[in-house]
Structures are given as structure tokens and as C-alpha cells.
Design a protein around this motif. Structure first.
Motif, mmCIF file in Angstrom:
data_model
loop_
_atom_site.group_PDB
_atom_site.id
_atom_site.type_symbol
_atom_site.label_atom_id
_atom_site.label_comp_id
_atom_site.label_asym_id
_atom_site.label_seq_id
_atom_site.Cartn_x
_atom_site.Cartn_y
_atom_site.Cartn_z
ATOM 1 N N GLN A 198 0.863 -1.553 -0.370
ATOM 2 C CA GLN A 198 -0.276 0.138 0.325
ATOM 3 C C GLN A 198 0.821 1.380 -0.450
ATOM 4 O O GLN A 198 -0.136 2.332 -0.576
ATOM 5 N N GLU A 199 1.777 1.770 0.636
ATOM 6 C CA GLU A 199 2.771 2.689 1.229
ATOM 7 C C GLU A 199 3.236 2.686 -0.540
ATOM 8 O O GLU A 199 3.753 3.453 -0.832
ATOM 9 N N ARG A 200 3.898 1.558 -0.834
ATOM 10 C CA ARG A 200 4.472 2.050 -1.829
ATOM 11 C C ARG A 200 3.894 2.369 -3.233
ATOM 12 O O ARG A 200 4.200 2.975 -4.327
ATOM 13 N N TYR A 201 2.526 1.138 -3.625
ATOM 14 C CA TYR A 201 1.627 1.864 -4.424
ATOM 15 C C TYR A 201 1.025 3.124 -4.340
ATOM 16 O O TYR A 201 1.102 4.000 -5.469
ATOM 17 N N ALA A 202 0.857 3.467 -2.979
ATOM 18 C CA ALA A 202 1.231 5.026 -3.150
ATOM 19 C C ALA A 202 1.817 6.618 -3.111
ATOM 20 O O ALA A 202 1.651 7.064 -4.261
ATOM 21 N N ASP A 203 3.306 5.960 -2.777
ATOM 22 C CA ASP A 203 4.147 6.980 -3.528
ATOM 23 C C ASP A 203 4.001 7.155 -4.479
ATOM 24 O O ASP A 203 4.000 7.816 -5.716
ATOM 25 N N ARG A 204 4.302 5.989 -5.481
ATOM 26 C CA ARG A 204 4.412 5.675 -7.038
ATOM 27 C C ARG A 204 3.075 6.514 -8.043
ATOM 28 O O ARG A 204 3.181 7.115 -8.343
ATOM 29 N N GLN A 205 1.948 5.937 -7.352
ATOM 30 C CA GLN A 205 1.060 7.146 -7.939
ATOM 31 C C GLN A 205 0.933 8.353 -7.380
ATOM 32 O O GLN A 205 0.667 8.977 -8.396
ATOM 33 N N ALA A 206 0.972 8.711 -5.942
ATOM 34 C CA ALA A 206 1.539 10.520 -5.728
ATOM 35 C C ALA A 206 2.458 10.953 -6.998
ATOM 36 O O ALA A 206 2.921 11.911 -7.618
ATOM 37 N N ALA A 207 3.284 10.161 -7.172
ATOM 38 C CA ALA A 207 4.686 10.987 -7.240
ATOM 39 C C ALA A 207 4.700 10.814 -9.622
ATOM 40 O O ALA A 207 4.821 11.919 -9.726
ATOM 41 N N ARG A 208 3.790 10.318 -9.910
ATOM 42 C CA ARG A 208 2.655 10.296 -11.352
ATOM 43 C C ARG A 208 2.496 11.096 -12.099
ATOM 44 O O ARG A 208 2.737 12.038 -12.263
ATOM 45 N N LYS A 209 1.623 11.877 -10.360
ATOM 46 C CA LYS A 209 0.545 13.057 -10.480
ATOM 47 C C LYS A 209 1.113 14.381 -9.960
ATOM 48 O O LYS A 209 1.017 15.136 -10.444
ATOM 49 N N LEU A 210 2.119 13.842 -9.578
ATOM 50 C CA LEU A 210 2.729 15.398 -8.464
ATOM 51 C C LEU A 210 3.784 15.607 -9.954
ATOM 52 O O LEU A 210 4.175 17.300 -10.476
ATOM 53 N N ILE A 211 4.788 14.522 -10.870
ATOM 54 C CA ILE A 211 5.342 14.954 -11.388
ATOM 55 C C ILE A 211 5.438 14.675 -13.368
ATOM 56 O O ILE A 211 5.162 13.442 -13.105
ATOM 57 N N ALA A 212 4.308 15.624 -13.459
ATOM 58 C CA ALA A 212 4.386 14.972 -15.518
ATOM 59 C C ALA A 212 5.226 14.499 -16.210
ATOM 60 O O ALA A 212 6.627 15.968 -16.100
ATOM 61 N N ILE A 213 5.551 14.272 -16.943
ATOM 62 C CA ILE A 213 6.878 14.136 -17.719
ATOM 63 C C ILE A 213 6.776 14.986 -18.824
ATOM 64 O O ILE A 213 7.948 15.960 -18.931
ATOM 65 N N SER A 214 5.967 15.796 -19.114
ATOM 66 C CA SER A 214 5.718 16.710 -19.960
ATOM 67 C C SER A 214 6.576 18.319 -18.956
ATOM 68 O O SER A 214 6.932 19.814 -19.440
ATOM 69 N N ASP A 215 6.655 18.233 -17.662
ATOM 70 C CA ASP A 215 6.637 19.495 -16.778
ATOM 71 C C ASP A 215 8.680 18.450 -16.105
ATOM 72 O O ASP A 215 9.358 19.375 -15.964
ATOM 73 N N LEU A 216 8.834 17.261 -16.579
ATOM 74 C CA LEU A 216 9.777 16.495 -16.140
ATOM 75 C C LEU A 216 11.370 17.098 -16.966
ATOM 76 O O LEU A 216 11.856 17.259 -17.256
ATOM 77 N N ALA A 217 10.659 16.710 -17.941
ATOM 78 C CA ALA A 217 11.490 16.692 -19.684
ATOM 79 C C ALA A 217 12.651 17.833 -19.811
ATOM 80 O O ALA A 217 13.621 17.627 -19.621
ATOM 81 N N PRO A 218 11.732 19.761 -19.466
ATOM 82 C CA PRO A 218 12.245 19.965 -20.153
ATOM 83 C C PRO A 218 13.263 21.191 -18.503
ATOM 84 O O PRO A 218 14.407 21.512 -19.032
ATOM 85 N N VAL A 219 13.304 20.458 -17.382
ATOM 86 C CA VAL A 219 13.486 20.583 -16.272
ATOM 87 C C VAL A 219 14.622 19.527 -16.749
ATOM 88 O O VAL A 219 16.110 19.584 -16.183
ATOM 89 N N ALA A 220 14.996 18.680 -17.129
ATOM 90 C CA ALA A 220 15.918 17.840 -16.736
ATOM 91 C C ALA A 220 16.940 18.105 -17.939
ATOM 92 O O ALA A 220 18.364 17.675 -17.630
#
Length: 148
Positions: free
Chosen positions: A84-106
Motif C-alpha cells: 500500500q505504501e509503495r503504491y501510494a508513493d508511486r501513484q502520487a509521484a506520477r501525478k505530482l511529476i508529469a513527464i511534460s514538466d520533467l523533460a524540460p527541467v532535465a
């Protein structure tokens, strides 16, 4: 109408979604955790004194427990709680960090700390997202030991 899938990344507001769901958020002094979901009381509790970025990440994680209808995770151990903890972490991270936001920062950020600040997430949440994307060629390793 409630939609948890409309906004992701920088515009994602877990506090707003919790409010739409009628789940109150209480800020109290917590000793061993930054947040908790209590299905019995139907409340999310977050530690007082967190920064806005820390609170946003904690609320995103706890919201995932709400959406998954997880049982009370506080003080429980075992494979189900870990899942449950790992799933909540992964899902939260996916929603907080969109690829469209991450790519330019990278393209310009030199390390996880800088990228996390730009993406308005904790370094831990960014590492979870990078681990989720492992092998996709991001410039910083998900297991980076950079400050924190």
C-alpha cells in the motif's frame, strides 16, 4: 464533478481533491511520520510545520490511500502495508511529476535537488518518480545520494 485525473504535474492539487471528496485535513504535531490517512475517522492528518512542498507531497500520498480505499496503515507492518505504501508513493509521484514538466527541467537541472525544487516536490518524491521511469534516460540516478 470530481476528477482526480484532470490535472497532473505542477497544477496538481491534492488538497483541492481531498476537499472535493469531503476529506478534512488536520495539521497536528506528529512524532514519527509526516502524514496519515484514517479511514475510521475519514480524515487525513499531516504534521504541522511542513513546508508547502512537503505538505503537497504528503497530501498526494495520503490521497492515494483514500482513492485506493486502504485500511489504516499507521502502525501496521507486513506485505500488505508495504504494498500500500509503495503504491501510494508511486501513484502520487506520477501525478505530482508529469513527464511534460520533467523533460524540460532535465535539460538544464544539474542534480535532483535543483530539479525537485523546480518541480515543487520533495527530493524523495522525485527519486520515486525517477525510479518509476528507470531506464528512460533521465540525467540523474534515482538512487542519488545528493543531499537528503
Amino acid at each position: 464533478m470530481l476528477s482526480t485525473d484532470l490535472a497532473h504535474g505542477l497544477s496538481y492539487s491534492p488538497a483541492q481533491i481531498l476537499d472535493q471528496l469531503g476529506i478534512p485535513v488536520m495539521r497536528v504535531w506528529l512524532r514519527d511520520t509526516w502524514g496519515a490517512w484514517s479511514p475510521y475517522y475519514r480524515k487525513v492528518v499531516v504534521a504541522s510545520g511542513l513546508s508547502p512542498v512537503q505538505e503537497r507531497c504528503v497530501l498526494a500520498h495520503e490521497l492515494e490511500h483514500v482513492l485506493a480505499d486502504d485500511a489504516d496503515c499507521v502502525g501496521t507492518v507486513g506485505p500488505t502495508a508495504i504494498h500500500q505504501e509503495r503504491y501510494a508513493d508511486r501513484q502520487a509521484a506520477r501525478k505530482l511529476i508529469a513527464i511534460s514538466d520533467l523533460a524540460p527541467v532535465a535539460q538544464w537541472a544539474e542534480d535532483v535537488r535543483t530539479a525537485a525544487a523546480e518541480l515543487q516536490v520533495t527530493e524523495r518524491m522525485l527519486r520515486i518518480r525517477l525510479h518509476d521511469l528507470d531506464g528512460e534516460g533521465w540525467p540523474w540516478p534515482a538512487t542519488s545520494r545528493t543531499a537528503g
